[in-house]
Design an enzyme around this catalytic site. Sequence first.
Site, PDB file in Angstrom:
ATOM      1  N   GLU A  81      10.317 -36.897  -4.418  1.00  0.00           N
ATOM      2  CA  GLU A  81      10.039 -37.269  -3.098  1.00  0.00           C
ATOM      3  C   GLU A  81       8.551 -37.204  -2.748  1.00  0.00           C
ATOM      4  OE1 GLU A  81      12.194 -39.462  -1.623  1.00  0.00           O
ATOM      5  OE2 GLU A  81      11.341 -39.948   0.067  1.00  0.00           O
ATOM      6  N   HIS A 139       5.714 -46.560  -1.177  1.00  0.00           N
ATOM      7  CA  HIS A 139       6.600 -45.508  -1.390  1.00  0.00           C
ATOM      8  C   HIS A 139       7.441 -45.465  -2.864  1.00  0.00           C
ATOM      9  CE1 HIS A 139       9.651 -42.424   0.191  1.00  0.00           C
ATOM     10  NE2 HIS A 139      10.282 -42.869  -0.627  1.00  0.00           N
ATOM     11  N   GLU A 140       7.863 -46.537  -3.050  1.00  0.00           N
ATOM     12  CA  GLU A 140       8.558 -46.947  -4.062  1.00  0.00           C
ATOM     13  C   GLU A 140       7.602 -46.741  -5.517  1.00  0.00           C
ATOM     14  OE1 GLU A 140      11.387 -46.259  -3.991  1.00  0.00           O
ATOM     15  OE2 GLU A 140      11.791 -46.601  -1.846  1.00  0.00           O
ATOM     16  N   HIS A 184       7.308 -43.241  -6.551  1.00  0.00           N
ATOM     17  CA  HIS A 184       8.520 -42.805  -7.450  1.00  0.00           C
ATOM     18  C   HIS A 184       7.970 -43.404  -8.913  1.00  0.00           C
ATOM     19  CE1 HIS A 184      10.861 -40.790  -4.422  1.00  0.00           C
ATOM     20  NE2 HIS A 184      11.036 -41.932  -3.628  1.00  0.00           N
TER      21      HIS A 184
END
Length: 499
Positions: free
Chosen positions: A293, A263-264, A267
């Site tokens: 997001e 997830h990170e 980003h």
Amino acid sequence: MAAPVERFLALWGEIANLGHARALSAWDQETHMPRAGGAARARLSATLAGVRHARLVAPELGAAVERCAEEAEPGSVLAAQVREARRILRRVTRLPERLVREKAAAASHGHEAWSAARAGKDFALFRPALARLLALAREEADLLAEPGQSRYEVLLDEREPGAKEPAVAALLGELARELAPLVHAAGASGRRPDPAAARGDFPPERQLAFAREVAERFGFDFARGRLDPAPHPFCTGIARDDVRLTWRADAGDFRPALFGILHETGHGLYEQNLPEEWEHTPIGEAVSLGVHESQSRLWENLVARSRAFWSWALPRLHAHFPGARHVTLARLLPLLHTSEPSLNRVEADQGTYDLHVCVRFELERALISGALEVGDLPAAWDAAYARTLGLRPRDAAEGVLQDIHWSMGAFGYFPTYTLGNLIAAQLYAAARRELGDLDAAFARGEFQPLHAWLREKIHRHGSFHPAAELVERATGRPLASADYLAQRKADAAEYYGAG
Ligand code: ZN
């Protein structure tokens, strides 16, 4: 004398650097700072924030921006720089310093009151602090509102510039209606994925090695980024060439660290690929929280939960964890597509996540408009969960006190999570239309075509286009829920035999 545009960008570059210093300080606080350093760090943050604020409100900057506005050709880079600078300056110049200070104090007090209330499972301990935070949010919204803008829309606009409250309400309303029967069908199917499929003995340092290998394959450049342990996973872009991710692990289940890091990484890929030529300028930044997001959720949920990804990744997992032969595609994939109502948003699965956001969106709009009194919030929360997810929290800690956002005065934040899901799905569908068989590439561990497509369509534009326009340009249509719902329905059909 320097031309106005040079003066504007020189002043802005220094302001951007002050922001980066704050980000670096905040990252250090979460990762390396000794516990006793808190008070000194608070003073440092306050000083940096004060100096940055003084630079932003300096008349010289405002004058340079307005002189640039007179020169800027419509549609030009300079016009976009002026648009973004004016948007940021409007906030800082319209809010009196007293309100900014009161907001900071109320957020700090609110966070303490919320922690105590959560520990004591007693909403009453948080109630006065929340009422104060709401009053300040309304005051802020009134000062910033443009003609015709509702208070809630002003707060939403801070995170998702240009977002319109009725449009977001329509998207979320449609989701709530369409997702409920899917969740119901999953429950009625009698199928229950087995969590043992991801449990076992997973030493954290080996989890880190595995996740790093995947993040690198996705395109994260560790020469321009770091990955450090922290209590909560997050990503912070100090600069385009200095992007910091954090992680934490559960030694008995490989999912939290892997999916948290991926997830990170999503980003981080956005931050590492922002436009180099516009770095330290107003349009050199990510365009909105929803678009940010979308990048994390695209990699975490659409790529890293897919069958094609795991046909490559499972042998890699087994190589890192020879004792994990019980993790098989047949057992793991249903687990990664679970749809079971629960009470906690952060731990919610893909199938039910957006329903948690819909509840918060409905409640915080009512709180801001005044239609819902703070004292009635816990009962309204419980009723909304009963109606939407068919569950009732046992106490306030499990219910209305679970999220940190409202305790810091962050109203209008939650919808950006679901906007991220919608944007991710629409981008992913467009990428698949344009790039052909991505699954075959994923199965070979090749993610570069998707990464390059996202860089071209999203990352490299920074904030040159407003968020809604960026999504429409990238996908050929305005943001809608169709692609996301199609995917939710396909998952429900494949893993629960629904529909
Ligand atoms: Zn995120």
